[in-house]
Design a protein around this motif. Sequence first.
Motif: not given
Length: 366
Positions: A321, A288, A16, A315, A283, A279
């Motif tokens: 992602h 994801l 992330k 998303f 999320g 998400r």
Amino acid sequence: MFPELKNDRFLRALQKQPVDTTPVWMMRQAGRYLPEYRASRATAGDFLSLCKNDQFACEVTLQPLKRYDLDAAILFSDILTIPDAMGLGLYFEAGEGPKFKHQIRTKADVDALPITTDTDLDYVMKAVTTIRHGLNGSVPLIGFSGSPWTLATYMIENGSSKDFRHIKAMMYSEPETLHALLDKLAKSVISYLNGQILAGAQALQIFDTWGGILSGPMYQQFSLLYMKQILDSLIRDHQGKKIPVILFTKNGGQWLENMAATGADALGLDWTTDIAEARARVGKNVALQGNIDPCVLYAGKEVIEREVENVLAGFGHGTGHVFNLGHGIHQFVNPDHPKYLIDAVHAQGQKYHSKNYGDLDALNGL
């Protein structure tokens, strides 16, 4: 030991961290849809000979990277290497898929099984190291294993199944026997995946292909429990680098919160789960991966680009992602079509990420 990594977009998204565009790879990206793969397999003689020779495994792992602008490579191997190393005698029947010379049906069968170590599968570890060198730092290498539940289904059913009657009969009538098998498999997977990390894998994926055939309570007891056991025992940092782990349960969208609570860094989604909903549910806790329908690749360029945009828009803005298919690429896909998808992800994905690497991510609370 290995060349410096040039493209870390995939690893950053799993953690992330800000990226310039959405990274993409495809499950089963080295496979029968590629003519060069079919040629390599013919030269090797059969599928297992490809897996058990590190030079062949490296060759076919790199083949899709020569065609497409992918952001990750995945080890070319098979999820059934562990049962094979346990002495079940894996082979492939033409038109029927994997089979074993010995199947597991009784407590005595389970008791007789050894727990494997990474040294029992040294050809896989050798392949990992060979592939890392072959990649020359171009993209990260993903290692993988089947989940204990998925491995057990093949071992008990002696291959693929439509009704899973033998393993489900054991689950309900002899749960202690099945738990004993799953525990041995979990310990074997831990050793196997840690061995891959030490050999050079930079991320891992656990394939829980058949977890989605279970009811909710049975999924918790017989699949997720053992994946959590594995995650708790994996090397998560190696030589100063985090080793992200992706957990993928096919048809498992109803259990995302439970899956996220295992400590996985990312969850793989099949195409039956809405990525926007996923998400919103999990999320903030995990990245994801997914989740376009693999059959989209049978369509033309305009349709593929439209469906890519639908997933990206689902998303939304920000990192976290990794674009992928909702399951493996199909055998009869035109090999020109994955390029349409990959190029579309990179081109269309840019607008969902800040040019300054993080401004939009901050705005979205990521």
